[in-house]
Motif scaffolding. Structure first.
Motif, PDB file in Angstrom:
ATOM      1  N   ASP A 138       0.827  -1.202   0.000  1.00 46.62           N
ATOM      2  CA  ASP A 138       0.000   0.000   0.000  1.00 46.62           C
ATOM      3  C   ASP A 138       0.867   1.261   0.000  1.00 46.62           C
ATOM      4  O   ASP A 138       0.561   2.254  -0.667  1.00 46.62           O
ATOM      5  CB  ASP A 138      -0.919   0.015   1.222  1.00 46.62           C
ATOM      6  CG  ASP A 138      -2.133  -0.883   1.071  1.00 46.62           C
ATOM      7  OD1 ASP A 138      -2.868  -1.036   2.068  1.00 46.62           O
ATOM      8  OD2 ASP A 138      -2.353  -1.437  -0.023  1.00 46.62           O
ATOM      9  N   VAL A 141       2.381   1.897  -3.550  1.00 44.67           N
ATOM     10  CA  VAL A 141       1.407   2.471  -4.482  1.00 44.67           C
ATOM     11  C   VAL A 141       1.200   3.957  -4.207  1.00 44.67           C
ATOM     12  O   VAL A 141       1.188   4.776  -5.133  1.00 44.67           O
ATOM     13  CB  VAL A 141       0.064   1.715  -4.380  1.00 44.67           C
ATOM     14  CG1 VAL A 141      -1.017   2.429  -5.205  1.00 44.67           C
ATOM     15  CG2 VAL A 141       0.218   0.279  -4.868  1.00 44.67           C
ATOM     16  N   ALA A 142       1.069   4.313  -2.949  1.00 46.99           N
ATOM     17  CA  ALA A 142       0.832   5.712  -2.590  1.00 46.99           C
ATOM     18  C   ALA A 142       2.033   6.594  -2.895  1.00 46.99           C
ATOM     19  O   ALA A 142       1.882   7.748  -3.316  1.00 46.99           O
ATOM     20  CB  ALA A 142       0.480   5.803  -1.105  1.00 46.99           C
ATOM     21  N   LYS A 145       2.289   7.137  -6.709  1.00 46.58           N
ATOM     22  CA  LYS A 145       1.234   8.063  -7.140  1.00 46.58           C
ATOM     23  C   LYS A 145       1.617   9.502  -6.833  1.00 46.58           C
ATOM     24  O   LYS A 145       1.323  10.412  -7.610  1.00 46.58           O
ATOM     25  CB  LYS A 145      -0.087   7.707  -6.454  1.00 46.58           C
ATOM     26  CG  LYS A 145      -1.263   8.556  -6.935  1.00 46.58           C
ATOM     27  CD  LYS A 145      -2.573   8.047  -6.378  1.00 46.58           C
ATOM     28  CE  LYS A 145      -3.745   8.891  -6.880  1.00 46.58           C
ATOM     29  NZ  LYS A 145      -3.889   8.831  -8.346  1.00 46.58           N
ATOM     30  N   ALA A 168       0.650  -1.945  -7.704  1.00 45.35           N
ATOM     31  CA  ALA A 168      -0.786  -1.956  -7.414  1.00 45.35           C
ATOM     32  C   ALA A 168      -1.331  -3.383  -7.446  1.00 45.35           C
ATOM     33  O   ALA A 168      -2.177  -3.760  -6.617  1.00 45.35           O
ATOM     34  CB  ALA A 168      -1.527  -1.082  -8.419  1.00 45.35           C
ATOM     35  N   ARG A 175      -3.523  -8.162  -0.213  1.00 43.08           N
ATOM     36  CA  ARG A 175      -4.737  -7.797   0.508  1.00 43.08           C
ATOM     37  C   ARG A 175      -5.752  -8.945   0.466  1.00 43.08           C
ATOM     38  O   ARG A 175      -6.416  -9.234   1.465  1.00 43.08           O
ATOM     39  CB  ARG A 175      -5.357  -6.535  -0.101  1.00 43.08           C
ATOM     40  CG  ARG A 175      -4.720  -5.250   0.377  1.00 43.08           C
ATOM     41  CD  ARG A 175      -5.287  -4.045  -0.365  1.00 43.08           C
ATOM     42  NE  ARG A 175      -5.060  -2.855   0.444  1.00 43.08           N
ATOM     43  CZ  ARG A 175      -5.916  -2.391   1.338  1.00 43.08           C
ATOM     44  NH1 ARG A 175      -7.056  -3.011   1.539  1.00 43.08           N
ATOM     45  NH2 ARG A 175      -5.638  -1.308   2.035  1.00 43.08           N
ATOM     46  N   ALA A 183      -9.374  -3.680  -3.456  1.00 42.64           N
ATOM     47  CA  ALA A 183      -9.513  -2.269  -3.847  1.00 42.64           C
ATOM     48  C   ALA A 183     -10.552  -1.652  -2.924  1.00 42.64           C
ATOM     49  O   ALA A 183     -11.756  -1.732  -3.184  1.00 42.64           O
ATOM     50  CB  ALA A 183      -9.925  -2.141  -5.304  1.00 42.64           C
ATOM     51  N   ASP A 185     -11.086   1.517  -2.150  1.00 38.07           N
ATOM     52  CA  ASP A 185     -11.647   2.810  -2.539  1.00 38.07           C
ATOM     53  C   ASP A 185     -11.631   2.975  -4.056  1.00 38.07           C
ATOM     54  O   ASP A 185     -10.868   2.296  -4.762  1.00 38.07           O
ATOM     55  CB  ASP A 185     -10.842   3.953  -1.905  1.00 38.07           C
ATOM     56  CG  ASP A 185     -10.838   3.887  -0.381  1.00 38.07           C
ATOM     57  OD1 ASP A 185     -11.928   3.928   0.209  1.00 38.07           O
ATOM     58  OD2 ASP A 185      -9.737   3.777   0.192  1.00 38.07           O
ATOM     59  N   ASP A 188      -7.110   6.196  -5.380  1.00 46.98           N
ATOM     60  CA  ASP A 188      -5.966   6.100  -4.490  1.00 46.98           C
ATOM     61  C   ASP A 188      -5.463   7.496  -4.151  1.00 46.98           C
ATOM     62  O   ASP A 188      -5.383   8.363  -5.031  1.00 46.98           O
ATOM     63  CB  ASP A 188      -4.820   5.316  -5.135  1.00 46.98           C
ATOM     64  CG  ASP A 188      -5.032   3.816  -5.077  1.00 46.98           C
ATOM     65  OD1 ASP A 188      -5.689   3.357  -4.127  1.00 46.98           O
ATOM     66  OD2 ASP A 188      -4.537   3.125  -5.974  1.00 46.98           O
ATOM     67  N   GLU A 189      -5.127   7.711  -2.898  1.00 53.99           N
ATOM     68  CA  GLU A 189      -4.560   8.983  -2.482  1.00 53.99           C
ATOM     69  C   GLU A 189      -3.038   8.908  -2.512  1.00 53.99           C
ATOM     70  O   GLU A 189      -2.458   7.898  -2.117  1.00 53.99           O
ATOM     71  CB  GLU A 189      -5.023   9.331  -1.066  1.00 53.99           C
ATOM     72  CG  GLU A 189      -6.507   9.631  -0.958  1.00 53.99           C
ATOM     73  CD  GLU A 189      -6.905  10.865  -1.760  1.00 53.99           C
ATOM     74  OE1 GLU A 189      -6.097  11.812  -1.835  1.00 53.99           O
ATOM     75  OE2 GLU A 189      -8.017  10.860  -2.314  1.00 53.99           O
TER      76      GLU A 189
END
Length: 222
Positions: A138, A141-142, A145, A168, A175, A183, A185, A188-189
């Motif tokens: 996680d 990925v953040a 981004k 991702a 997960r 997924a 949400d 992604d933030e």
């Protein structure tokens, strides 16, 4: 405030909290080696201004890839995982090592030195390995981004995007194995560099010198 308190806003699923509770891995003291390596990335504003900034961004990504590659490699060598979790560690470990190779190839002489790592025995305990892997993926990925839009060089951007999409998929895979929504949400933030640096420091996984706690000393440690 404990080191765990600072992780809670990002750790919405409780993966890092679970790891801390069971293994007491989040020691709070910043690792000198990790701070130096991640600190090489500089500020986001500066990173967007020049090719030198692009190098800093890729070295920042390289540090996180080295962290993940060492984590999965050590888990493979420890041999404490089995079934679907062992398969995930083997496949993803190969990917992370390939990411390291690719980034070092693009950066060439501008690549940072490999940090040392201390995973505190978490790679030898399946539940703790799984929770930590969720948090790592996680986080990756953040971070990608947040940093990818700041890259000016098309060559460097291509390298980063090629890795980001795979990270991702890694996140979704682990997960599912952890019983979490792959997924959670619709969007992604991004995670700002300062926040990511604070999270990585808090784990104590990047150390001044290699060391492993546990029954064995896996070959890839450090």
């Amino acid at each position: 405030m404990t080191s765990l308190d600072g992780l809670l806003p990002f750790d919405r699923d409780g993966a890092l909290a679970e790891t801390c509770t069971r293994a007491q891995l989040l020691r709070g003291a910043a690792a000198v080696g990790g701070a130096a390596a991640l600190g090489a990335a500089g500020s986001p504003a500066r990173a967007a201004e020049s090719p030198g900034g692009d190098v800093a961004i890729l070295n920042y990504a390289l540090t996180l890839e080295e962290l993940q590659a060492a984590f999965y490699s050590e888990a493979e060598q420890a041999g404490a995982l089995d079934g679907a979790l062992a398969r995930q560690a083997t496949v993803v470990g190969g990917h992370e090592r390939a990411h390291v190779t690719a980034l070092r190839s693009v950066l060439a002489r501008r690549a940072i030195a490999k940090p040392a790592f201390d995973f505190g025995g978490v790679t030898e305990r399946p539940e703790q390995f799984r929770a930590t892997a969720v948090a790592f993926e996680d986080l990756a990925v953040a971070v990608y981004k947040d940093q990818a839009p700041r890259i000016a060089s098309r060559e460097y951007l291509a390298a980063a995007i090629a890795i980001a999409s795979v990270e991702a998929r890694h996140a979704a895979w682990i997960r599912r194995l952890a019983g979490r929504l792959p997924a959670a949400d619709a969007f992604d933030e991004p995670l700002p560099r300062a926040e990511a640096l604070r999270l990585v420091r808090s784990t104590g996984f990047i150390a001044e010198r290699p060391r492993t706690e546990g029954r064995r000393r896996p070959r890839f440690t450090g």
